[in-house]
Design an enzyme around this catalytic site. Structure first.
Site, PDB file in Angstrom:
ATOM      1  CB  THR A  91      -1.428  80.027 115.858  1.00 33.39           C
ATOM      2  OG1 THR A  91      -0.118  80.596 115.814  1.00 33.39           O
ATOM      3  CG2 THR A  91      -1.375  78.663 116.512  1.00 33.39           C
ATOM      4  CG  HIS A 219       5.533  86.898 117.496  1.00 33.85           C
ATOM      5  ND1 HIS A 219       4.860  87.778 116.684  1.00 33.85           N
ATOM      6  CD2 HIS A 219       4.847  85.725 117.434  1.00 33.85           C
ATOM      7  CE1 HIS A 219       3.810  87.182 116.142  1.00 33.85           C
ATOM      8  NE2 HIS A 219       3.779  85.928 116.583  1.00 33.85           N
TER       9      HIS A 219
END
Length: 499
Positions: A91, A219
């Site tokens: 990210t 995730h």
């Protein structure tokens, strides 16, 4: 403080960047290159939207009837098949590369979690505040800074965009939503963005808006889960709200919108974990990441006197051990020339994660971070609409995530700061009226191409030869008996999805 740590490394791959950057620079000085010049009602407008973890082919997992707003958005604009992101495919690094056009070694956000030996501190702090510029003001100039520096009626806004809450080059976004990305609903984010964009007395002409899903669901449940499909459908509704707001605010011919992501996802399994504790003594090195959670990329700093021992111990058929200053892979990935990158960088092949004896996770969860050159599931998606872009075009050629900064500057009529991207790499998605260049520029470009042609051809031949060798060695492990057995059992799927 950031200059000496952030200078890009020059290598064979960078020659192309230099040449393309020169071409882009000439195009920027063309009298017809400003993408969306002011129509008298203020500067050009752009809304940048990031759906964290939105893999390039997620929409193909659902029938078009389930995603009517994505379809409608593309009908009004352009869809790019995927975007080539930067290593590590996570990210913080990719969101900064997206808005600054810099590779990771140059903008300094080398991971979501890292140690800076000069600061003797670990990123991130609990809260990234305005006075925490030491972490982010080390080389990058994000698009909101470029926009603010241009002055006039320009104003920028950020709704939870990563690393936008500390001053960079003395600038914060003019309008800033603080807090965690799920403090308000996705619908409220869209309402806030358009409140800023259409404000009567003080409108923003650029807004960056961040959503933490589908990354979180990928995730927790894995990228191929029903939960992720449900999130994709919910993101379609957000796109529908954006389209409705554009019409409601009368911005159809004024607002450009880019919807994209930072990375994709791949499934991971208990059987594909590389246990560091079985390879190397934990007391012989330091790492500043939560390795016990399982990571695709792990950075190690051997304790004094243990470097050779640590390197010699890190042997696993699916583990790549890259030594800073010696690894050509790190140079090619532009992940070498920064003090925040430690001496040893570990990463597995797609699907393999690195953990310890303390690592526990359920089968089928998702992860990201792997080398994007060999892990196509790491690629994010990209679509755009508005007066600066083509209309109704799908599956356009990919470009690199560092090209997006020059693209956004072009759309906003800005002169970009020095960067590693190239406007010419995105010219094919721009509308004809804004991608036209004058004849004299074409002549200059032609002369320049002739001058450098021989050099480029030599570098291409050399690069292809090396890439062929690298690819062969990278995939050789797939023929090992154990890997072959795992593939037969359906535990790991080593294939380029839908390419």
């Amino acid at each position: 403080m950031g200059c000496f740590r952030c200078m890009p490394v020059m290598n064979a791959g960078c020659l192309h960047v230099v040449v393309m950057s020169l071409l882009s620079a000439m195009m920027l000085f063309s009298p017809q290159v400003s993408a969306a010049a002011s129509d008298g009602n203020g500067p050009p407008k752009l809304l940048l939207v990031s759906f964290d973890g939105f893999r390039w082919n997620y929409p193909s997992k659902l029938p078009a009837s389930k995603l009517p707003n994505f379809q409608a958005f593309i009908d009004k604009g352009v869809h790019v098949r995927w975007v080539e992101n930067v290593f590590p495919t996570i990210t913080q690094p990719n969101h900064m590369s997206m808005v600054s056009g810099l590779y990771v070694e140059s903008h300094g956000l080398v991971h979501n979690h890292f140690y800076d030996p000069l600061l003797n501190a670990t990123f991130p702090p609990k809260v990234l505040k305005e006075n925490d510029s030491k972490w982010v003001d080390v080389g990058a100039e994000p698009i909101w800074v470029t926009n603010s520096k241009a002055g006039g009626e320009r104003s920028s806004g950020s709704i939870y965009w990563p690393s936008s809450t500390a001053k960079i080059k003395g600038h914060l976004p003019d309008k800033l939503k603080l807090g965690h990305w799920d403090d308000i609903t996705p619908e409220e984010k869209v309402d806030l963005a358009f409140e800023w964009l259409a404000h009567e007395s003080d409108p923003a002409n650029f807004v960056a808006m961040y959503f933490g899903n589908p990354d979180h669901m990928s995730h927790v449940h894995g990228p191929d889960s029903q939960e992720v499909l449900d999130i994709i459908i919910s993101r379609d509704k957000i796109v529908g709200k954006i389209l409705s707001k554009i019409q409601e605010k009368g911005l159809e011919d004024k607002l450009n919108v880019i919807i994209t992501a930072d990375h994709g996802h791949a499934p991971v399994y208990n059987q594909t974990m590389i246990n560091l504790d079985l390879l190397v003594d934990p007391s012989s090195y330091k790492t500043y990441q939560k390795v016990q959670d399982g990571r695709a990329v792990v950075m190690l700093t051997p304790n004094e006197g243990f470097f050779d021992k640590v390197v010699d111990s890190l042997k696993h058929r699916n583990l790549h051990v890259a030594i800073k200053g010696k690894s050509k892979d790190l140079v090619d990935l532009h992940y070498s020339n920064n003090v925040r990158i430690p001496p040893i960088v570990l990463y597995g092949e797609q699907g393999w994660i690195i953990g310890t004896n303390k690592t526990t996770f359920l089968s089928g969860k998702g992860e990201h971070g792997w080398d994007p050159r060999y892990a196509p599931s790491m690629y994010p998606f990209f679509m755009a609409s508005g007066p600066a872009f083509k209309k109704g075009v799908r599956n356009e050629a990919p470009f690199h995530i560092v090209d997006m900064y020059s693209l956004m500057c072009h759309v906003l009529g800005l002169t970009p700061a020095p960067n590693n991207g190239s406007l010419s790499n995105t010219a094919h998605i721009l509308s004809a009226s804004v991608s036209t260049v004058t004849t004299y520029i074409e002549i200059v470009i032609g002369i320049l191409v002739v001058i450098v042609a021989v050099v480029i051809i030599l570098f291409i031949i050399r690069s292809l030869q090396k890439k062929k060798n690298i690819t062969a060695s990278y995939k050789r492990t797939f023929t090992e008996e154990s890997s072959r057995g795992m593939m037969a059992e359906g535990v790991v799927e080593f294939k380029d999805e839908d390419l």
